[in-house]
Design an enzyme around this catalytic site. Structure first.
Site, mmCIF file in Angstrom:
data_model
loop_
_atom_site.group_PDB
_atom_site.id
_atom_site.type_symbol
_atom_site.label_atom_id
_atom_site.label_comp_id
_atom_site.label_asym_id
_atom_site.label_seq_id
_atom_site.Cartn_x
_atom_site.Cartn_y
_atom_site.Cartn_z
ATOM 1 C CE LYS A 101 16.404 49.959 33.543
ATOM 2 N NZ LYS A 101 16.103 48.835 32.637
ATOM 3 N NE ARG B 155 8.902 49.230 34.101
ATOM 4 C CZ ARG B 155 9.154 49.544 35.367
ATOM 5 N NH1 ARG B 155 8.169 49.661 36.222
ATOM 6 N NH2 ARG B 155 10.406 49.706 35.771
ATOM 7 C CD GLU C 291 25.705 49.564 40.074
ATOM 8 O OE1 GLU C 291 26.355 48.868 39.267
ATOM 9 O OE2 GLU C 291 24.863 49.073 40.845
ATOM 10 C CE LYS D 104 15.953 52.742 30.744
ATOM 11 N NZ LYS D 104 15.724 51.361 30.425
ATOM 12 C CB SER E 16 9.004 55.237 27.344
ATOM 13 O OG SER E 16 9.033 54.822 28.696
ATOM 14 C CE1 TYR F 143 11.643 53.903 22.714
ATOM 15 C CE2 TYR F 143 11.948 55.530 24.456
ATOM 16 C CZ TYR F 143 11.928 54.216 24.037
ATOM 17 O OH TYR F 143 12.187 53.211 24.924
HETATM 18 C C1 PBG Z 1 13.993 46.627 30.863
HETATM 19 C C2 PBG Z 1 14.094 47.957 30.228
HETATM 20 C C3 PBG Z 1 13.299 49.054 30.576
HETATM 21 C C4 PBG Z 1 13.614 50.068 29.696
HETATM 22 C C5 PBG Z 1 14.622 49.600 28.849
HETATM 23 N N1 PBG Z 1 14.912 48.281 29.207
HETATM 24 C C6 PBG Z 1 12.210 49.166 31.555
HETATM 25 C C7 PBG Z 1 12.391 48.752 32.944
HETATM 26 O O1 PBG Z 1 13.502 48.659 33.465
HETATM 27 O O2 PBG Z 1 11.371 48.469 33.556
HETATM 28 C C8 PBG Z 1 12.954 51.408 29.712
HETATM 29 C C9 PBG Z 1 13.079 52.239 28.488
HETATM 30 C C10 PBG Z 1 12.152 53.396 28.419
HETATM 31 O O3 PBG Z 1 11.379 53.699 29.361
HETATM 32 O O4 PBG Z 1 12.172 54.050 27.377
HETATM 33 N N2 PBG Z 1 15.077 45.941 31.271
#
Ligand code: PBG
Length: 335
Positions: A206, A216, A244, A259, A285, A324
């Site tokens: 991630k 967020r 990882e 991700k 997102s 989404y």
């Molecule tokens: C938080 C989390 C995030 C997302 C999923 N879980 C945001 C972040 O790490 O700040 C992001 C998902 C998205 O942007 O669609 N642990």
């Protein structure tokens, strides 16, 4: 294939266009397919009744109160979507600096999981493990006086959170926090408590990404100071993703994830070659927002761009895609 020039003797023996002449032929030689089985639908739940609020930077995505969420889940399940990812919107009044609400047995996530498993037992519920929706400072971990995110004391809270989700009936625990060692700690605690079949979907690679902005907004979870670069990965690193992933598999992950997806297709590819464990990709997102914004301006053919984008993730090696677009795609694939 030979690298020699196939036309050297003036005879074209290979004509790749032959296999592109009809849709039937194209389907026969198609190497990758996108199906509804590949999709996981991330959804947002908030406190209250009979209400849904569209997320400004994610047109077409809503925060639902539990009653409306259950109706929406029944609908998406009937469209063939097998799994949802659940994210809670936590009121400011329930946040603290240690994210204690995350492991409240009567918390929003725990109540929602129970209700979903009663109302739509067949759908697989994937619950997020990370502290950011629950902390006043918006970080995924516990912060000391100097602003450092503490690893091991955070893992202790994450373990409690995972156990309370398993207890509520979560089918799959998805740690998205990027603390070191959390997969192993959670796996051991789940096993010890008898939840040997509760699966773990690890957000393994991630990245610290600007593509999370709209998410967020959806959760009001943006960090109040600093950024997430001391725990999420540096965008420049590819070999580290393998490190990882290797750790998470050794620690007990059932599925590993990369991700974001679109700017990291090379990572999905590398990870896929490295492991026989199923690989998920998160079409995040910001990737959703970019397509929606262009489509709302009439600048792109939305449906075609969505399908092409998700197909690129499959082609790169993703077995599963959190997106989404899941509901829209399920509707498109049904036609
Ligand atoms: C938080 C989390 C995030 C997302 C999923 N879980 C945001 C972040 O790490 O700040 C992001 C998902 C998205 O942007 O669609 N642990």
């Amino acid at each position: 294939m030979s690298l020699e020039n196939p036309t050297a003797n003036n005879t074209i023996t290979q004509r790749p266009r032959r296999l592109r002449r009809t849709e039937t032929l194209r389907r026969m030689v198609r190497e990758t397919n996108l199906t509804v089985d590949d999709l996981i639908y991330p959804m947002f739940v908030m406190e209250g009744e009979e209400d849904k609020v569209e997320i400004a930077s994610m047109p077409g995505c809503y925060r639902f109160t539990l009653d409306l969420l259950l109706k929406e889940i029944a609908e998406v399940y009937s469209l063939g979507i097998g799994a949802i990812g659940l994210f809670p919107v936590i009121p400011e009044s329930k946040k603290d600096d240690r994210g204690s609400e995350s492991h409240n047995p009567d918390g929003l996530v725990q109540r929602t999981v129970k209700a979903i498993k009663q109302a739509v037992p067949g759908i697989l519920v994937i619950t997020d493990v990370a502290l950011d929706p629950f902390t006043t400072h918006g970080h995924d971990g516990i912060v000391d006086e100097s602003g450092v995110i503490l690893n091991d004391s955070t893992v202790e809270v994450l373990v409690k959170m995972a156990l309370s989700q398993a207890e509520a009936g979560s089918d799959m625990i998805a740690p998205s926090d990027m603390m070191d060692g959390r997969i192993g700690a959670i796996r051991q605690a789940l096993d010890k408590a008898g939840y040997i079949d509760t699966r773990i979907l690890a957000y393994s690679a991630k990245y610290a990404s600007a593509y999370y902005g709209p998410f967020r907004d959806a959760l009001d979870s943006a960090p109040k100071f600093g950024d997430k670069k001391t725990y999420q990965m540096d965008a420049a690193n590819a070999r580290e993703a393998i490190k990882e992933v290797a750790l998470d598999i050794a620690e007990g992950a059932d599925i590993i994830m990369v991700k974001p997806a679109l700017a990291y297709l090379d990572i999905i590819r590398k990870v896929k070659y490295y492991t026989n464990t199923p690989v998920a990709a998160y079409n995040v997102s910001g990737e959703y927002a970019m397509i929606k914004a262009a489509a709302l301006n009439g600048w792109i053919d939305e449906k075609k761009v969505i399908l092409e984008t998700l197909l690129s993730m499959k082609r790169a090696g993703a077995d599963l895609i959190l997106t989404y677009f899941a509901k829209e795609v399920a509707l498109m694939l049904h036609k």
